[in-house]
Design a protein around this motif. Sequence first.
Motif, short mmCIF file in Angstrom:
data_model
loop_
_atom_site.label_atom_id
_atom_site.label_comp_id
_atom_site.label_asym_id
_atom_site.label_seq_id
_atom_site.Cartn_x
_atom_site.Cartn_y
_atom_site.Cartn_z
N GLY A 1 0.82 -1.21 0.00
CA GLY A 1 0.00 0.00 0.00
C GLY A 1 0.85 1.26 0.00
N TRP A 2 1.87 1.26 0.81
CA TRP A 2 2.78 2.40 0.88
C TRP A 2 3.49 2.61 -0.45
CZ3 TRP A 2 8.17 1.99 0.48
CH2 TRP A 2 8.88 3.18 0.71
N LEU B 1 4.14 5.46 -5.62
CA LEU B 1 4.37 5.34 -7.05
C LEU B 1 3.37 6.17 -7.85
CD1 LEU B 1 5.98 3.90 -9.33
CD2 LEU B 1 4.25 2.10 -9.21
N PHE B 2 2.11 6.15 -7.41
CA PHE B 2 1.05 6.85 -8.13
C PHE B 2 0.70 8.21 -7.52
CE2 PHE B 2 0.19 2.35 -9.28
CZ PHE B 2 0.46 2.48 -10.63
N HIS B 3 1.50 8.68 -6.54
CA HIS B 3 1.31 9.98 -5.89
C HIS B 3 -0.13 10.15 -5.38
CE1 HIS B 3 5.22 11.06 -7.45
NE2 HIS B 3 4.82 10.70 -8.67
N LEU B 4 -0.59 9.19 -4.60
CA LEU B 4 -1.97 9.21 -4.11
C LEU B 4 -2.15 10.01 -2.82
CD1 LEU B 4 -2.96 5.50 -4.79
CD2 LEU B 4 -3.37 7.51 -6.21
N GLY B 5 -1.08 10.41 -2.20
CA GLY B 5 -1.18 11.18 -0.96
C GLY B 5 -1.45 10.29 0.24
N ASP B 6 -1.61 10.94 1.39
CA ASP B 6 -1.79 10.19 2.64
C ASP B 6 -3.08 9.39 2.66
OD1 ASP B 6 0.60 11.08 3.63
OD2 ASP B 6 -0.28 12.70 4.83
N ILE B 7 -4.17 9.99 2.21
CA ILE B 7 -5.46 9.29 2.24
C ILE B 7 -5.42 8.07 1.33
CG2 ILE B 7 -7.93 9.51 1.77
CD1 ILE B 7 -6.96 11.05 4.24
N GLY B 8 -4.87 8.22 0.15
CA GLY B 8 -4.75 7.08 -0.76
C GLY B 8 -3.86 5.99 -0.19
N GLU B 9 -2.79 6.43 0.47
CA GLU B 9 -1.87 5.47 1.09
C GLU B 9 -2.58 4.66 2.17
OE1 GLU B 9 2.12 5.70 3.87
OE2 GLU B 9 1.76 7.29 2.40
#
Length: 75
Positions: free
Chosen positions: A30-31, A36-44
């Motif tokens: 997940g991290w 890799l896709f620059h999803l930010g904290d919420i995406g992480e």
Amino acid sequence: MAGSGGRFLTVASAATLVATEAIATAVAAGWALAGLFHLGDIGEYALMALFTAVALYASWIYLRKATAAEASLPH
């Protein structure tokens, strides 16, 4: 000496090892994917939670199958 108590300890130890490795892999995946896709904290956190849920389910299936396999062995 390897009666039902020893078998239970073996299954519990193996299931704990498998679950720990699966959860650690899920969190790392997940991290890594969020980075890799620059999803930010919420995406992480969302990916970590999703992958951890899958890892817990897989660990539960492993525990059930390992318990059934040990139970089917002759005493």
